[in-house]
Design an enzyme around this catalytic site. Structure first.
Site, short mmCIF file in Angstrom:
data_model
loop_
_atom_site.label_atom_id
_atom_site.label_comp_id
_atom_site.label_asym_id
_atom_site.label_seq_id
_atom_site.Cartn_x
_atom_site.Cartn_y
_atom_site.Cartn_z
N HIS A 1 -26.49 34.35 57.90
CA HIS A 1 -26.30 34.04 59.33
C HIS A 1 -25.22 34.93 59.94
CE1 HIS A 1 -28.22 29.96 58.98
NE2 HIS A 1 -27.75 30.03 57.74
N THR B 1 -22.28 34.31 62.97
CA THR B 1 -21.72 33.12 63.64
C THR B 1 -21.94 33.13 65.14
OG1 THR B 1 -19.57 34.23 63.80
CG2 THR B 1 -19.91 32.72 61.93
N GLU C 1 -22.45 32.40 56.28
CA GLU C 1 -22.17 32.87 57.64
C GLU C 1 -21.30 34.12 57.59
OE1 GLU C 1 -22.96 31.79 60.71
OE2 GLU C 1 -23.72 29.73 60.44
N HIS D 1 -31.63 34.10 58.77
CA HIS D 1 -31.96 32.91 59.56
C HIS D 1 -33.15 33.22 60.45
CE1 HIS D 1 -30.16 29.25 61.92
NE2 HIS D 1 -31.22 28.94 61.22
N ASP E 1 -30.21 35.71 64.18
CA ASP E 1 -29.11 36.15 63.31
C ASP E 1 -29.57 36.35 61.88
OD1 ASP E 1 -29.29 33.18 63.45
OD2 ASP E 1 -27.66 33.21 61.99
ZN LIG Z 1 -27.89 31.09 61.76
#
Ligand SMILES: [Zn+2]
Length: 196
Positions: free
Chosen positions: A25, A27, A90, A130, A140
């Protein structure tokens, strides 16, 4: 790689299924502090297992043995709602696609993925964006994320060998969604959609 800084999040659940995927991911927040605050805020109902900031510093928010809330509504192949079957990482980034992730972030990410793939007996194909698993609503870690750096280190794998795969090929690989959304997601993974 340094030991992760432990930053426990209340947003977690009991894991009832084996880990099959690692989801990457971005953020999309102004600062790492803001991101950590949100990922640890009970009201936000989101979290992840790991966060890597721009300096390459690693934070752990949820143990691998528990479920974090990072995937949301998602699907890959026959699997749906991937929180139960995945780990979430993340990467701090403010969401400006013209800005690259830092070399320090890639360095920590590669080390972390080596450890996690080994610990959970996963293949490099288990590492997904993601945007791969929620192509209708997520973009992302974005077109500025350089997948090639992970491919070169063997900690992720191109999902298919072809430059311009057909929708059928992409669906066979695992993508679920409308043709348009699937093509967009695959483009993102090739660094597409952003022309400097
Ligand atoms: Zn994400």
């Amino acid at each position: 790689m340094h030991k992760p800084v432990w930053k426990p999040s209340p947003n977690r659940a009991h894991r009832e299924q084996a880990i099959k995927y690692i989801i990457l991911h971005g953020t999309w927040m102004e600062s790492t502090e803001d991101a950590l605050e949100r990922l640890c805020d009970e009201k936000a109902e989101v979290s992840c297992h790991y966060l890597i900031d721009e300096r390459g510093e690693l934070f752990q928010l949820v143990k691998d043995s528990e479920v974090a809330w990072h995937a949301g509504i998602s699907a890959w192949g026959e699997d749906v709602s991937l929180n139960q079957t995945s780990l979430g990482i993340e990467l701090s980034h403010d969401g400006d696609f013209t800005k690259p992730y830092t070399e320090k972030q890639y360095k920590t990410l590669v080390s972390l993925l080596e450890i996690l793939l080994d610990a959970h007996n996963l293949q490099p194909t288990a590492v997904l964006a993601h945007s791969d698993i929620a192509p209708d609503r997520k973009n992302d870690p974005g077109p500025q994320f350089e997948w090639q750096k992970l491919y070169d280190k063997g900690v992720a794998s191109p999902l298919c060998g072809e430059m311009n795969p057909t929708i059928d090929t992409l669906k066979k690989v695992g993508y679920v969604g409308s043709d348009e959304d699937i093509l967009t997601a695959h483009h993102l993974r090739q660094g597409g959609l952003y022309q400097p």
